[in-house]
Write an enzyme that holds these catalytic residues in place. Structure first.
Site, PDB file in Angstrom:
ATOM      1  N   SER A   1       1.934   5.346  16.013  1.00 55.92           N
ATOM      2  CA  SER A   1       0.802   5.667  16.964  1.00 55.92           C
ATOM      3  C   SER A   1      -0.341   6.947  17.133  1.00 55.92           C
ATOM      4  O   SER A   1      -0.971   6.861  17.576  1.00 55.92           O
ATOM      5  CB  SER A   1       1.815   5.501  18.665  1.00 55.92           C
ATOM      6  OG  SER A   1       2.052   4.138  19.094  1.00 55.92           O
TER       7      SER A   1
ATOM      8  N   VAL B   1       0.773  -1.425  -0.022  1.00 53.97           N
ATOM      9  CA  VAL B   1      -0.222   0.417   0.041  1.00 53.97           C
ATOM     10  C   VAL B   1       0.981   1.112  -0.426  1.00 53.97           C
ATOM     11  O   VAL B   1       0.919   1.706  -1.123  1.00 53.97           O
ATOM     12  CB  VAL B   1      -0.938   0.369   1.325  1.00 53.97           C
ATOM     13  CG1 VAL B   1      -1.897   1.064   0.777  1.00 53.97           C
ATOM     14  CG2 VAL B   1      -1.749  -1.386   1.498  1.00 53.97           C
TER      15      VAL B   1
ATOM     16  N   THR C   1       7.061  -5.792   2.795  1.00 56.59           N
ATOM     17  CA  THR C   1       7.255  -7.000   3.914  1.00 56.59           C
ATOM     18  C   THR C   1       7.375  -7.349   2.812  1.00 56.59           C
ATOM     19  O   THR C   1       6.406  -7.995   2.384  1.00 56.59           O
ATOM     20  CB  THR C   1       6.038  -6.993   4.805  1.00 56.59           C
ATOM     21  OG1 THR C   1       6.528  -5.820   5.854  1.00 56.59           O
ATOM     22  CG2 THR C   1       6.964  -7.862   5.360  1.00 56.59           C
TER      23      THR C   1
ATOM     24  N   SER D   1      -9.231   8.232  -1.902  1.00 53.40           N
ATOM     25  CA  SER D   1      -9.329   6.317  -1.042  1.00 53.40           C
ATOM     26  C   SER D   1     -10.561   5.723  -1.884  1.00 53.40           C
ATOM     27  O   SER D   1     -10.502   4.774  -2.165  1.00 53.40           O
ATOM     28  CB  SER D   1      -8.789   6.250   0.613  1.00 53.40           C
ATOM     29  OG  SER D   1      -9.988   7.375   1.008  1.00 53.40           O
TER      30      SER D   1
ATOM     31  N   ILE E   1      17.739  -2.738  33.185  1.00 50.29           N
ATOM     32  CA  ILE E   1      18.072  -4.221  34.751  1.00 50.29           C
ATOM     33  C   ILE E   1      18.658  -5.076  34.178  1.00 50.29           C
ATOM     34  O   ILE E   1      19.552  -5.297  35.278  1.00 50.29           O
ATOM     35  CB  ILE E   1      16.605  -4.579  34.740  1.00 50.29           C
ATOM     36  CG1 ILE E   1      15.598  -3.741  34.641  1.00 50.29           C
ATOM     37  CG2 ILE E   1      16.576  -5.911  35.298  1.00 50.29           C
ATOM     38  CD1 ILE E   1      13.966  -4.744  34.821  1.00 50.29           C
TER      39      ILE E   1
ATOM     40  N   GLU F   1       1.869  -0.768   9.942  1.00 47.05           N
ATOM     41  CA  GLU F   1      -0.412  -0.606  10.124  1.00 47.05           C
ATOM     42  C   GLU F   1      -0.768   0.695  11.279  1.00 47.05           C
ATOM     43  O   GLU F   1      -0.854   0.149  11.622  1.00 47.05           O
ATOM     44  CB  GLU F   1      -0.070  -2.055  10.795  1.00 47.05           C
ATOM     45  CG  GLU F   1       0.273  -3.039  10.304  1.00 47.05           C
ATOM     46  CD  GLU F   1      -0.465  -4.149  10.175  1.00 47.05           C
ATOM     47  OE1 GLU F   1      -1.551  -3.998   9.883  1.00 47.05           O
ATOM     48  OE2 GLU F   1      -0.517  -5.646   9.122  1.00 47.05           O
TER      49      GLU F   1
ATOM     50  N   ARG G   1      -5.072  -4.980  13.062  1.00 45.20           N
ATOM     51  CA  ARG G   1      -4.253  -4.620  13.812  1.00 45.20           C
ATOM     52  C   ARG G   1      -5.294  -5.272  15.277  1.00 45.20           C
ATOM     53  O   ARG G   1      -3.433  -5.322  16.288  1.00 45.20           O
ATOM     54  CB  ARG G   1      -5.020  -2.967  14.380  1.00 45.20           C
ATOM     55  CG  ARG G   1      -4.117  -1.605  13.846  1.00 45.20           C
ATOM     56  CD  ARG G   1      -5.306  -0.313  14.254  1.00 45.20           C
ATOM     57  NE  ARG G   1      -4.970  -0.067  12.478  1.00 45.20           N
ATOM     58  CZ  ARG G   1      -5.608   0.674  12.021  1.00 45.20           C
ATOM     59  NH1 ARG G   1      -6.311   0.988  12.334  1.00 45.20           N
ATOM     60  NH2 ARG G   1      -4.812   1.421  10.522  1.00 45.20           N
TER      61      ARG G   1
HETATM   62  C1  LIG Z   1       9.865  -2.680   8.570  1.00 45.91           C
HETATM   63  C2  LIG Z   1       8.427  -2.207   7.864  1.00 45.91           C
HETATM   64  C3  LIG Z   1       7.873  -3.207   6.938  1.00 45.91           C
HETATM   65  C4  LIG Z   1       6.454  -2.707   6.122  1.00 45.91           C
HETATM   66  N1  LIG Z   1       5.728  -3.230   5.971  1.00 45.91           N
HETATM   67  C5  LIG Z   1       4.767  -2.546   4.982  1.00 45.91           C
HETATM   68  C6  LIG Z   1       3.658  -2.954   4.211  1.00 45.91           C
HETATM   69  O1  LIG Z   1       4.065  -4.801   4.102  1.00 45.91           O
HETATM   70  N2  LIG Z   1       3.387  -2.686   3.258  1.00 45.91           N
HETATM   71  C7  LIG Z   1       2.324  -1.744   3.709  1.00 45.91           C
HETATM   72  O2  LIG Z   1       2.274  -0.736   2.635  1.00 45.91           O
HETATM   73  N3  LIG Z   1       3.426  -0.704   3.939  1.00 45.91           N
HETATM   74  C8  LIG Z   1       4.370  -1.339   5.025  1.00 45.91           C
HETATM   75  N4  LIG Z   1       5.111  -0.363   5.898  1.00 45.91           N
HETATM   76  C9  LIG Z   1       4.972   1.207   5.692  1.00 45.91           C
HETATM   77  C10 LIG Z   1       4.100   1.433   6.647  1.00 45.91           C
HETATM   78  O3  LIG Z   1       2.442   1.022   7.202  1.00 45.91           O
HETATM   79  C11 LIG Z   1       4.320   3.264   7.436  1.00 45.91           C
HETATM   80  O4  LIG Z   1       5.789   3.447   7.208  1.00 45.91           O
HETATM   81  C12 LIG Z   1       3.327   3.384   7.966  1.00 45.91           C
HETATM   82  O5  LIG Z   1       2.157   4.045   7.532  1.00 45.91           O
HETATM   83  C13 LIG Z   1       3.922   5.437   7.932  1.00 45.91           C
HETATM   84  O6  LIG Z   1       4.096   5.889   6.701  1.00 45.91           O
HETATM   85  P1  LIG Z   1       5.099   6.847   6.228  1.00 45.91           P
HETATM   86  O7  LIG Z   1       6.736   6.108   6.705  1.00 45.91           O
HETATM   87  O8  LIG Z   1       5.240   7.512   5.614  1.00 45.91           O
HETATM   88  O9  LIG Z   1       5.404   7.837   7.911  1.00 45.91           O
HETATM   89  P2  LIG Z   1       4.600   9.035   7.527  1.00 45.91           P
HETATM   90  O10 LIG Z   1       3.121   9.014   6.977  1.00 45.91           O
HETATM   91  O11 LIG Z   1       5.532  10.388   6.818  1.00 45.91           O
HETATM   92  O12 LIG Z   1       5.016   9.724   9.366  1.00 45.91           O
HETATM   93  C14 LIG Z   1       5.914  10.577   9.500  1.00 45.91           C
HETATM   94  C15 LIG Z   1       5.020  11.263  10.733  1.00 45.91           C
HETATM   95  O13 LIG Z   1       4.242  12.079  11.195  1.00 45.91           O
HETATM   96  C16 LIG Z   1       3.316  11.557  12.019  1.00 45.91           C
HETATM   97  N5  LIG Z   1       2.038  11.965  11.201  1.00 45.91           N
HETATM   98  C17 LIG Z   1       1.819  12.051   9.930  1.00 45.91           C
HETATM   99  N6  LIG Z   1       0.445  12.454   9.794  1.00 45.91           N
HETATM  100  C18 LIG Z   1      -0.133  12.409  11.039  1.00 45.91           C
HETATM  101  C19 LIG Z   1      -1.483  12.705  11.118  1.00 45.91           C
HETATM  102  N7  LIG Z   1      -2.748  13.405  10.699  1.00 45.91           N
HETATM  103  N8  LIG Z   1      -1.224  13.525  12.914  1.00 45.91           N
HETATM  104  C20 LIG Z   1      -0.506  13.320  13.555  1.00 45.91           C
HETATM  105  N9  LIG Z   1       0.496  12.807  12.912  1.00 45.91           N
HETATM  106  C21 LIG Z   1       0.854  12.362  11.966  1.00 45.91           C
HETATM  107  C22 LIG Z   1       2.810   9.410  11.830  1.00 45.91           C
HETATM  108  O14 LIG Z   1       2.400   9.400  12.721  1.00 45.91           O
HETATM  109  C23 LIG Z   1       4.620   9.891  12.100  1.00 45.91           C
HETATM  110  O15 LIG Z   1       5.100   9.656  13.113  1.00 45.91           O
HETATM  111  C24 LIG Z   1       6.013  -0.819   6.407  1.00 45.91           C
HETATM  112  C25 LIG Z   1       6.548  -0.122   7.842  1.00 45.91           C
HETATM  113  C26 LIG Z   1       8.323  -0.410   8.021  1.00 45.91           C
HETATM  114  C27 LIG Z   1       9.266   0.417   8.732  1.00 45.91           C
END
Ligand SMILES: Cc1cc2nc3c(=O)[nH]c(=O)nc-3n(C[C@H](O)[C@H](O)[C@H](O)COP(=O)(O)OP(=O)(O)OC[C@H]3O[C@@H](n4cnc5c(N)ncnc54)[C@H](O)[C@@H]3O)c2cc1C
Length: 411
Positions: free
Chosen positions: A394, A136, A171, A191, A365, A391, A270
Site C-alpha cells: 500500500s 522478481v 508463487t 532496473s 459482526i 504486487e 494491478r
Molecule cells: C504470499 C506472497 C506471494 C508473493 N508472490 C510473489 C511472486 O509470485 N513473485 C514475486 O516476484 N514476488 C512475490 N511476492 C513478493 C512481494 O511482491 C513482496 O513481498 C512485496 O513487493 C514487498 O516486498 P518485501 O516483502 O521485501 O517488503 P519491503 O520492501 O522490505 O517493505 C517492508 C515495509 O517497508 C515499506 N517500504 C519499503 N520501501 C518504502 C518506501 N520507499 N516508502 C515507504 N514505505 C516503504 C513497505 O511498504 C513495507 O511496509 C509475494 C509475497 C507474498 C507475501
C-alpha cells in the site's frame, strides 16, 4: 433521450451478455467447488491439484480462457472472473490464477513465437495440469526491485544465458513447469539493466528452496527459488536479444529505456489484483449481512441495530467503490489509455485496504463465531491481508499515486 441515443453515448455500466454468462458460470464453480473446499486446503497448506484438474476439465483453468478474458473488449473479463473466484476462496483462487502473472510477463513483452511456445506449457491440459511462476522479489529486493542481485550472463559461443541467484516469495515457485525470472544483465544500470528470462521445464540448476508457511492464502504455494548456473537457450530472453541490446544501447547513450519490464507486468496486473481483493471483501460483506439478519439478540436481529446496520452500510459501499475503481482501471488498460493519475495503483490500494477492513468488520459482526475457524470470515481476514503487501505494498501504491499527483520524485 431515446434508447438508441443512449446506446450511442459510449458509456454504459452494464456488463455485456457474454460477461454476465461468464460471471454466472464462474460463480457456480466458486459456490459449488471452491468455497466448500476452502477450509480444507487452508489447513493442508498445499496446492489444491484436484481442484485445478476439475477447473482444467471445464476449460476454466486454461490458456484459452485466460486469453479470451484478457482480450475481452471492455477490459472487464479478468476483473469479473477474478472477483467471483476469490469470492469462493482466495487461497484456492490464487492457485488457479497464479500462473497468470507468469503468462502476462511473457505476453506483455514477449514475441509471438515465445507466447506460442511457452504459454501452453504453463497450463498443461486436463490430464496433466501445469503451473507457471514469476520470480522478481529477492531477500534484499522487495519493494526496491532495482536492487535485485540475480545475474544473467550471455555466452555467445553456445547462445545461452546463464542465471545465478535466489528468488524469494515466488508463487508456484519450484512446482511450476515454466519459471519466468527477472535478472540483471548490467547491474550498473539498475532496473533498466534487467531482463526477463523463461526457464524451460526441467532445466538443471533451478530448484525450490524453503517453502514459506503463511498467515493466509495458504492453499497457494509460495517458496524460494534457487538458480545455480541455470543455462537457458538464447531464445528464452523475453522480447528477444536484438530488442534488448538496442534498448541497452539507447540507455548507455543517455536515451530513454521505456518502462522496465517487471514494472510493466505489475502495472498491467494491478487491476486484476484489485479484483481479487474485491471478491474477498464481497464474500465477507455478504456473509456478515446474512448473519446479521438471522442472529437474534435482545429479541431482535442484530442487523436491526444501527450499530450493525451502519457497519454493513459502510462495508457494502466500500466494496462497490473498490469495484468501480477496479473496473475503471481495467477498462483504461484495455483501451490503452495511460494511467496518468496512477489509476491502476488507486484500484489496488483501495481494494486491498477495503478487503482488510471489511473482513475485520465481518468478524466483529459475527462476534465469537467470527473468531472461530468453524466460520470462514477469520480465514478471509487472514487471506485479505496479502492484498496490502504483494504486487506493490500500500505504501508503494501511495508513492506512485503521490508522484502522479505532484509530479515530484516522492520517495
Ligand atoms: C504470499 C506472497 C506471494 C508473493 N508472490 C510473489 C511472486 O509470485 N513473485 C514475486 O516476484 N514476488 C512475490 N511476492 C513478493 C512481494 O511482491 C513482496 O513481498 C512485496 O513487493 C514487498 O516486498 P518485501 O516483502 O521485501 O517488503 P519491503 O520492501 O522490505 O517493505 C517492508 C515495509 O517497508 C515499506 N517500504 C519499503 N520501501 C518504502 C518506501 N520507499 N516508502 C515507504 N514505505 C516503504 C513497505 O511498504 C513495507 O511496509 C509475494 C509475497 C507474498 C507475501
Amino acid at each position: 433521450m431515446s434508447s438508441e441515443h443512449d446506446a450511442g453515448s459510449g458509456f454504459s455500466m452494464e456488463l455485456s451478455q457474454d460477461l454476465r454468462e461468464m460471471r454466472d458460470w464462474i460463480h457456480e464453480f466458486a459456490e459449488t467447488v471452491i468455497r466448500p473446499a476452502g477450509s480444507e486446503w487452508d489447513e493442508r497448506e498445499e496446492t489444491p491439484w484436484p481442484i485445478l484438474e476439475q477447473a482444467s476439465k471445464i476449460g476454466l483453468y486454461s490458456l484459452d480462457f485466460f486469453a479470451q478474458q484478457w482480450l475481452e473488449p471492455s477490459g472487464l473479463g479478468i476483473p469479473v472472473a477474478f472477483e467471483e473466484l476469490f469470492w469462493g476462496d482466495a487461497g484456492i483462487a490464487l492457485s488457479l490464477v497464479g500462473t497468470g502473472l507468469a503468462a502476462v510477463a511473457v505476453s506483455a513483452n514477449g514475441t509471438p513465437e515465445q507466447m506460442g511456445e511457452w504459454l501452453p506449457l504453463m497450463f498443461g491440459d486436463a490430464d496433466d495440469v501445469k503451473l507457471g511462476a514469476f520470480g522478481v522479489s529477492e531477500p534484499d529486493a522487495g519493494s526496491d526491485v532495482a536492487a535485485i542481485r540475480t545475474r544473467a550472463a550471455y555466452h555467445e559461443a553456445s547462445d545461452e544465458w546463464v542465471l545465478n541467484g535466489a528468488k524469494s516469495w515466488v508463487t508456484n515457485g519450484g512446482i511450476a513447469n515454466v519459471h519466468v525470472i527477472v535478472a540483471s544483465v548490467d547491474p550498473a544500470l539498475g532496473s533498466r539493466g534487467q531482463a526477463t528470462f523463461i526457464v524451460p521445464p526441467g532445466t538443471p540448476g533451478l530448484s525450490q528452496g524453503q517453502k514459506i508457511r503463511k498467515h493466509g492464502i495458504r492453499a497457494s504455494h509460495t517458496a524460494e527459488v534457487v538458480l545455480d548456473d541455470v543455462r537457458v537457450p538464447g531464445r528464452c530472453l523475453v522480447g528477444g536479444k536484438e530488442r534488448f541490446d538496442l534498448r541497452l544501447a539507447r540507455i548507455r547513450e543517455g536515451g530513454s529505456a521505456g518502462e522496465q519490464a517487471a514494472m510493466k507486468t505489475f502495472e498491467a496486473t494491478r487491476p486484476s489484483v484489485a479484483a481479487m481483493a474485491v471478491g474477498v471483501a464481497r464474500a465477507a460483506y455478504e456473509y456478515a449481512r446474512d448473519y446479521s439478519v438471522s442472529r437474534v439478540q435482545f429479541g431482535r436481529p442484530i442487523g436491526q441495530t444501527q450499530a450493525i446496520a451502519f457497519m454493513l452500510a459502510d462495508m457494502g459501499t466500500a466494496v462497490d467503490a473498490a469495484r468501480l475503481l477496479t473496473w475503471r482501471a481495467a477498462w483504461m488498460a484495455r483501451q490503452r489509455k495511460p494511467f496518468d493519475h496512477a489509476e491502476g495503483s488507486m484500484s489496488k490500494l483501495v481494494a486491498g485496504e477495503t478487503a482488510v477492513r471489511v473482513t475485520e468488520r465481518a468478524i466483529q459482526i459475527l462476534g465469537g463465531n467470527g473468531y472461530s475457524r468453524d466460520y470462514p470470515v477469520e480465514r478471509w481476514h487472514r487471506d485479505a491481508k496479502i492484498f496490502t503487501i504483494f504486487e506493490g505494498t500500500s505504501e508503494i501504491q501511495r508513492m506512485i499515486i503521490g508522484r502522479a499527483a505532484t509530479g515530484l520524485d516522492v520517495r
